[in-house]
Design a protein around this motif. Structure first.
Motif, PDB file in Angstrom:
ATOM      1  N   THR A  15      49.560  28.003 -71.637  1.00 11.01           N
ATOM      2  CA  THR A  15      50.153  29.055 -70.803  1.00 11.01           C
ATOM      3  C   THR A  15      51.185  29.882 -71.557  1.00 11.01           C
ATOM      4  O   THR A  15      51.171  31.116 -71.496  1.00 11.01           O
ATOM      5  CB  THR A  15      50.778  28.458 -69.527  1.00 11.01           C
ATOM      6  OG1 THR A  15      49.744  27.786 -68.796  1.00 11.01           O
ATOM      7  CG2 THR A  15      51.377  29.535 -68.658  1.00 11.01           C
ATOM      8  N   TYR A  16      52.081  29.231 -72.286  1.00  9.48           N
ATOM      9  CA  TYR A  16      53.109  29.979 -73.013  1.00  9.48           C
ATOM     10  C   TYR A  16      52.498  30.824 -74.123  1.00  9.48           C
ATOM     11  O   TYR A  16      52.925  31.955 -74.375  1.00  9.48           O
ATOM     12  CB  TYR A  16      54.175  29.028 -73.567  1.00  9.48           C
ATOM     13  CG  TYR A  16      55.118  28.530 -72.503  1.00  9.48           C
ATOM     14  CD1 TYR A  16      56.270  29.238 -72.187  1.00  9.48           C
ATOM     15  CD2 TYR A  16      54.854  27.363 -71.804  1.00  9.48           C
ATOM     16  CE1 TYR A  16      57.143  28.787 -71.201  1.00  9.48           C
ATOM     17  CE2 TYR A  16      55.711  26.901 -70.811  1.00  9.48           C
ATOM     18  CZ  TYR A  16      56.858  27.621 -70.520  1.00  9.48           C
ATOM     19  OH  TYR A  16      57.700  27.181 -69.541  1.00  9.48           O
ATOM     20  N   GLN A  17      51.502  30.298 -74.773  1.00 12.69           N
ATOM     21  CA  GLN A  17      50.808  31.048 -75.825  1.00 12.69           C
ATOM     22  C   GLN A  17      50.128  32.287 -75.241  1.00 12.69           C
ATOM     23  O   GLN A  17      50.209  33.379 -75.803  1.00 12.69           O
ATOM     24  CB  GLN A  17      49.784  30.134 -76.495  1.00 12.69           C
ATOM     25  CG  GLN A  17      49.021  30.754 -77.622  1.00 12.69           C
ATOM     26  CD  GLN A  17      48.007  29.781 -78.223  1.00 12.69           C
ATOM     27  OE1 GLN A  17      48.035  28.579 -77.957  1.00 12.69           O
ATOM     28  NE2 GLN A  17      47.114  30.292 -79.023  1.00 12.69           N
ATOM     29  N   LEU A  40      49.702  32.472 -64.434  1.00 13.51           N
ATOM     30  CA  LEU A  40      50.493  33.670 -64.691  1.00 13.51           C
ATOM     31  C   LEU A  40      50.061  34.779 -63.752  1.00 13.51           C
ATOM     32  O   LEU A  40      48.895  34.832 -63.338  1.00 13.51           O
ATOM     33  CB  LEU A  40      50.291  34.160 -66.135  1.00 13.51           C
ATOM     34  CG  LEU A  40      50.652  33.200 -67.252  1.00 13.51           C
ATOM     35  CD1 LEU A  40      50.076  33.704 -68.581  1.00 13.51           C
ATOM     36  CD2 LEU A  40      52.163  33.052 -67.348  1.00 13.51           C
ATOM     37  N   ILE A  41      50.986  35.694 -63.453  1.00 10.07           N
ATOM     38  CA  ILE A  41      50.644  36.909 -62.728  1.00 10.07           C
ATOM     39  C   ILE A  41      51.344  38.075 -63.407  1.00 10.07           C
ATOM     40  O   ILE A  41      52.508  37.971 -63.797  1.00 10.07           O
ATOM     41  CB  ILE A  41      51.000  36.835 -61.225  1.00 10.07           C
ATOM     42  CG1 ILE A  41      50.456  38.058 -60.480  1.00 10.07           C
ATOM     43  CG2 ILE A  41      52.493  36.666 -61.021  1.00 10.07           C
ATOM     44  CD1 ILE A  41      50.497  37.933 -58.966  1.00 10.07           C
ATOM     45  N   ALA A  42      50.609  39.158 -63.582  1.00  8.04           N
ATOM     46  CA  ALA A  42      51.129  40.339 -64.253  1.00  8.04           C
ATOM     47  C   ALA A  42      50.970  41.561 -63.360  1.00  8.04           C
ATOM     48  O   ALA A  42      49.974  41.681 -62.639  1.00  8.04           O
ATOM     49  CB  ALA A  42      50.395  40.573 -65.566  1.00  8.04           C
ATOM     50  N   LYS A  43      51.938  42.446 -63.428  1.00  3.56           N
ATOM     51  CA  LYS A  43      51.836  43.748 -62.775  1.00  3.56           C
ATOM     52  C   LYS A  43      51.523  44.760 -63.871  1.00  3.56           C
ATOM     53  O   LYS A  43      52.249  44.856 -64.865  1.00  3.56           O
ATOM     54  CB  LYS A  43      53.141  44.109 -62.080  1.00  3.56           C
ATOM     55  CG  LYS A  43      53.072  45.374 -61.263  1.00  3.56           C
ATOM     56  CD  LYS A  43      54.389  45.571 -60.524  1.00  3.56           C
ATOM     57  CE  LYS A  43      54.332  46.742 -59.578  1.00  3.56           C
ATOM     58  NZ  LYS A  43      55.626  46.914 -58.892  1.00  3.56           N
ATOM     59  N   VAL A  44      50.422  45.468 -63.687  1.00  8.37           N
ATOM     60  CA  VAL A  44      49.946  46.418 -64.686  1.00  8.37           C
ATOM     61  C   VAL A  44      49.827  47.791 -64.024  1.00  8.37           C
ATOM     62  O   VAL A  44      49.247  47.909 -62.944  1.00  8.37           O
ATOM     63  CB  VAL A  44      48.557  45.996 -65.234  1.00  8.37           C
ATOM     64  CG1 VAL A  44      48.090  46.943 -66.310  1.00  8.37           C
ATOM     65  CG2 VAL A  44      48.579  44.556 -65.729  1.00  8.37           C
ATOM     66  N   HIS A  65      42.134  31.652 -74.760  1.00  8.14           N
ATOM     67  CA  HIS A  65      42.620  30.600 -73.867  1.00  8.14           C
ATOM     68  C   HIS A  65      42.788  31.043 -72.411  1.00  8.14           C
ATOM     69  O   HIS A  65      43.378  30.306 -71.629  1.00  8.14           O
ATOM     70  CB  HIS A  65      43.917  29.969 -74.391  1.00  8.14           C
ATOM     71  CG  HIS A  65      43.821  29.512 -75.797  1.00  8.14           C
ATOM     72  ND1 HIS A  65      42.975  28.505 -76.187  1.00  8.14           N
ATOM     73  CD2 HIS A  65      44.437  29.953 -76.916  1.00  8.14           C
ATOM     74  CE1 HIS A  65      43.085  28.332 -77.493  1.00  8.14           C
ATOM     75  NE2 HIS A  65      43.954  29.199 -77.964  1.00  8.14           N
ATOM     76  N   ILE A  66      42.276  32.205 -72.055  1.00  9.17           N
ATOM     77  CA  ILE A  66      42.227  32.601 -70.642  1.00  9.17           C
ATOM     78  C   ILE A  66      40.892  32.110 -70.109  1.00  9.17           C
ATOM     79  O   ILE A  66      39.832  32.477 -70.616  1.00  9.17           O
ATOM     80  CB  ILE A  66      42.344  34.128 -70.466  1.00  9.17           C
ATOM     81  CG1 ILE A  66      43.712  34.609 -70.936  1.00  9.17           C
ATOM     82  CG2 ILE A  66      42.086  34.516 -69.013  1.00  9.17           C
ATOM     83  CD1 ILE A  66      43.859  36.124 -70.958  1.00  9.17           C
ATOM     84  N   SER A  67      40.935  31.276 -69.087  1.00  9.31           N
ATOM     85  CA  SER A  67      39.684  30.735 -68.562  1.00  9.31           C
ATOM     86  C   SER A  67      39.196  31.481 -67.322  1.00  9.31           C
ATOM     87  O   SER A  67      38.017  31.411 -66.991  1.00  9.31           O
ATOM     88  CB  SER A  67      39.832  29.244 -68.250  1.00  9.31           C
ATOM     89  OG  SER A  67      40.825  29.025 -67.281  1.00  9.31           O
TER      90      SER A  67
END
Length: 78
Positions: A15-17, A40-44, A65-67
């Motif tokens: 996750t940190y990577q 994780l959640i991102a605002k784009v 590493h994103i599954s």
């Protein structure tokens, strides 16, 4: 610009990577770790003339590493 939220599930222990790789791309305005099904959640913010799927695929979804991802489109802020 239209805001889109993208959730990321990471392979165990990465996750940190993944977060650092996302942050390094300078595409997201905010990035948070989360509990639940996603890590994780991102605002784009995506330009109005851009295709959302292509924009995200070209800039974020090739990170190792994103599954799994989940993209939530937004319509109106209150």
């Amino acid at each position: 610009m239209r805001p889109v939220f993208v959730q990321f599930r990471c392979e165990p222990g990465t996750t940190y990577q993944v977060a650092e790789a996302i942050y390094d791309r300078e595409v997201v305005s905010e990035l948070f770790s989360t509990s639940g099904d996603y890590d994780l959640i991102a605002k784009v913010y995506i330009p109005e003339d851009e295709d959302v799927g292509r924009f995200l695929s070209d800039r974020l979804f090739d990170i190792p590493h994103i599954s799994r991802t989940l993209t939530t489109m937004t319509f109106r802020a209150f």
